[in-house]
Design an enzyme around this catalytic site. Structure first.
Site, PDB file in Angstrom:
ATOM      1  N   GLN A 125       2.901  10.024   1.434  1.00 18.55           N
ATOM      2  CA  GLN A 125       4.204   9.349   1.451  1.00 18.55           C
ATOM      3  C   GLN A 125       5.076   9.763   0.276  1.00 18.55           C
ATOM      4  O   GLN A 125       6.296   9.542   0.296  1.00 18.55           O
ATOM      5  CB  GLN A 125       4.029   7.820   1.428  1.00 18.55           C
ATOM      6  CG  GLN A 125       3.470   7.265   2.718  1.00 18.55           C
ATOM      7  CD  GLN A 125       3.393   5.758   2.662  1.00 18.55           C
ATOM      8  OE1 GLN A 125       2.431   5.194   2.172  1.00 18.55           O
ATOM      9  NE2 GLN A 125       4.439   5.095   3.143  1.00 18.55           N
TER      10      GLN A 125
ATOM     11  N   HIS B 167      -4.057   1.278   7.893  1.00 18.02           N
ATOM     12  CA  HIS B 167      -2.701   1.848   7.894  1.00 18.02           C
ATOM     13  C   HIS B 167      -2.622   3.026   6.922  1.00 18.02           C
ATOM     14  O   HIS B 167      -2.107   4.101   7.265  1.00 18.02           O
ATOM     15  CB  HIS B 167      -1.713   0.740   7.504  1.00 18.02           C
ATOM     16  CG  HIS B 167      -0.286   1.163   7.385  1.00 18.02           C
ATOM     17  ND1 HIS B 167       0.712   0.672   8.197  1.00 18.02           N
ATOM     18  CD2 HIS B 167       0.331   2.034   6.540  1.00 18.02           C
ATOM     19  CE1 HIS B 167       1.872   1.230   7.860  1.00 18.02           C
ATOM     20  NE2 HIS B 167       1.664   2.058   6.851  1.00 18.02           N
ATOM     21  N   GLU B 168      -3.151   2.823   5.699  1.00 14.83           N
ATOM     22  CA  GLU B 168      -3.043   3.882   4.675  1.00 14.83           C
ATOM     23  C   GLU B 168      -3.930   5.073   5.017  1.00 14.83           C
ATOM     24  O   GLU B 168      -3.545   6.221   4.792  1.00 14.83           O
ATOM     25  CB  GLU B 168      -3.399   3.329   3.291  1.00 14.83           C
ATOM     26  CG  GLU B 168      -2.555   2.154   2.806  1.00 14.83           C
ATOM     27  CD  GLU B 168      -1.059   2.364   2.904  1.00 14.83           C
ATOM     28  OE1 GLU B 168      -0.592   3.520   2.867  1.00 14.83           O
ATOM     29  OE2 GLU B 168      -0.352   1.344   3.061  1.00 14.83           O
TER      30      GLU B 168
ATOM     31  N   GLY C 238       0.832  -1.193   0.000  1.00 15.49           N
ATOM     32  CA  GLY C 238       0.000   0.000   0.000  1.00 15.49           C
ATOM     33  C   GLY C 238       0.865   1.240   0.000  1.00 15.49           C
ATOM     34  O   GLY C 238       2.033   1.194   0.389  1.00 15.49           O
TER      35      GLY C 238
ATOM     36  N   CYS D  22       6.272  -0.155   7.129  1.00 13.14           N
ATOM     37  CA  CYS D  22       5.870   1.011   6.356  1.00 13.14           C
ATOM     38  C   CYS D  22       7.033   1.443   5.481  1.00 13.14           C
ATOM     39  O   CYS D  22       8.165   1.513   5.956  1.00 13.14           O
ATOM     40  CB  CYS D  22       5.479   2.140   7.308  1.00 13.14           C
ATOM     41  SG  CYS D  22       4.976   3.642   6.466  1.00 13.14           S
ATOM     42  N   LEU D  23       6.738   1.747   4.221  1.00 15.06           N
ATOM     43  CA  LEU D  23       7.792   2.188   3.302  1.00 15.06           C
ATOM     44  C   LEU D  23       8.437   3.487   3.773  1.00 15.06           C
ATOM     45  O   LEU D  23       9.572   3.780   3.415  1.00 15.06           O
ATOM     46  CB  LEU D  23       7.226   2.372   1.889  1.00 15.06           C
ATOM     47  CG  LEU D  23       6.731   1.087   1.206  1.00 15.06           C
ATOM     48  CD1 LEU D  23       6.050   1.424  -0.115  1.00 15.06           C
ATOM     49  CD2 LEU D  23       7.868   0.105   0.992  1.00 15.06           C
TER      50      LEU D  23
ATOM     51  N   HIS E 162      -2.275   7.350   7.327  1.00 15.70           N
ATOM     52  CA  HIS E 162      -1.315   8.248   6.663  1.00 15.70           C
ATOM     53  C   HIS E 162      -1.997   9.553   6.233  1.00 15.70           C
ATOM     54  O   HIS E 162      -1.378  10.619   6.270  1.00 15.70           O
ATOM     55  CB  HIS E 162      -0.708   7.597   5.414  1.00 15.70           C
ATOM     56  CG  HIS E 162       0.490   6.729   5.664  1.00 15.70           C
ATOM     57  ND1 HIS E 162       1.641   7.216   6.243  1.00 15.70           N
ATOM     58  CD2 HIS E 162       0.727   5.419   5.393  1.00 15.70           C
ATOM     59  CE1 HIS E 162       2.539   6.225   6.316  1.00 15.70           C
ATOM     60  NE2 HIS E 162       2.001   5.130   5.813  1.00 15.70           N
TER      61      HIS E 162
HETATM   62 CO    CO Z   1       2.901   3.284   5.704  1.00 13.56          CO
END
Ligand code: CO
Length: 159
Positions: free
Chosen positions: A51, A130-131, A46, A88-89, A134
């Site tokens: 991000q 999670h997304e 995701g 998480c990226l 963000h």
């Molecule tokens: Co993330």
């Protein structure tokens, strides 16, 4: 299509609240394509627009069933709770145990502007939560009960 640069924890943009999308134009469609490409390239499941430095309520998800493009998501129902490990990226080399709802119902707009309602559970529900966090400037590390350093960063799914 182009790869975008992923922002890391410590970048103030990750802590800002993203704005609702009210117009779908070519620029937004290109953004969504770029987000999918960037997510796939980074082996993520995701990616949310902040991000990559864009404060719009847009996210993309692919848990192995093909990419979903999601605009203005809202969780309208949530029940159950599951603890599981996520990464998480934007927070490289760490993972953590995070409680998330087991089942959710999410309403969103697709890239054609149509309203969608989706029931998700398990991993898909977790990735949505999670997304969406963000989009409100929240990182999983804010909610994690335990955080670990990854010994092998290839192993974990990151969003
Ligand atoms: Co993330």
């Amino acid at each position: 299509m182009a790869l975008r640069v992923i922002r890391f924890d410590g970048d103030p943009i990750l802590r800002k609240k993203s704005k609702k999308i009210d117009k779908i134009d070519d620029r937004l469609l290109e953004l969504l394509d770029d987000m999918v490409e960037t997510m796939v390239h980074a082996n993520g499941v995701g990616l949310a627009a902040p991000q990559i430095g864009i404060l719009k309520r847009a996210l993309v998800i692919d848990i192995g069933e093909g990419p979903i493009k999601v605009l203005n998501p809202k969780i309208v129902k949530a029940d159950g709770e599951l603890m599981d490990v996520e990464g998480c990226l934007s927070v490289p080399n760490l993972s953590g145990e995070v409680p998330r709802p087991e089942n959710i119902v999410v309403e969103y707009m697709d890239e054609k502007g149509d309203k969608r309602t989706l029931e998700a559970n398990g991993l898909l529900a977790r990735v949505f939560c999670h997304e969406i966090d963000h989009l409100d400037g929240i990182l999983y590390t804010d909610k994690a009960t335990e955080i670990y350093e990854n010994e092998d960063q290839e192993e974990d799914e990151e969003n």
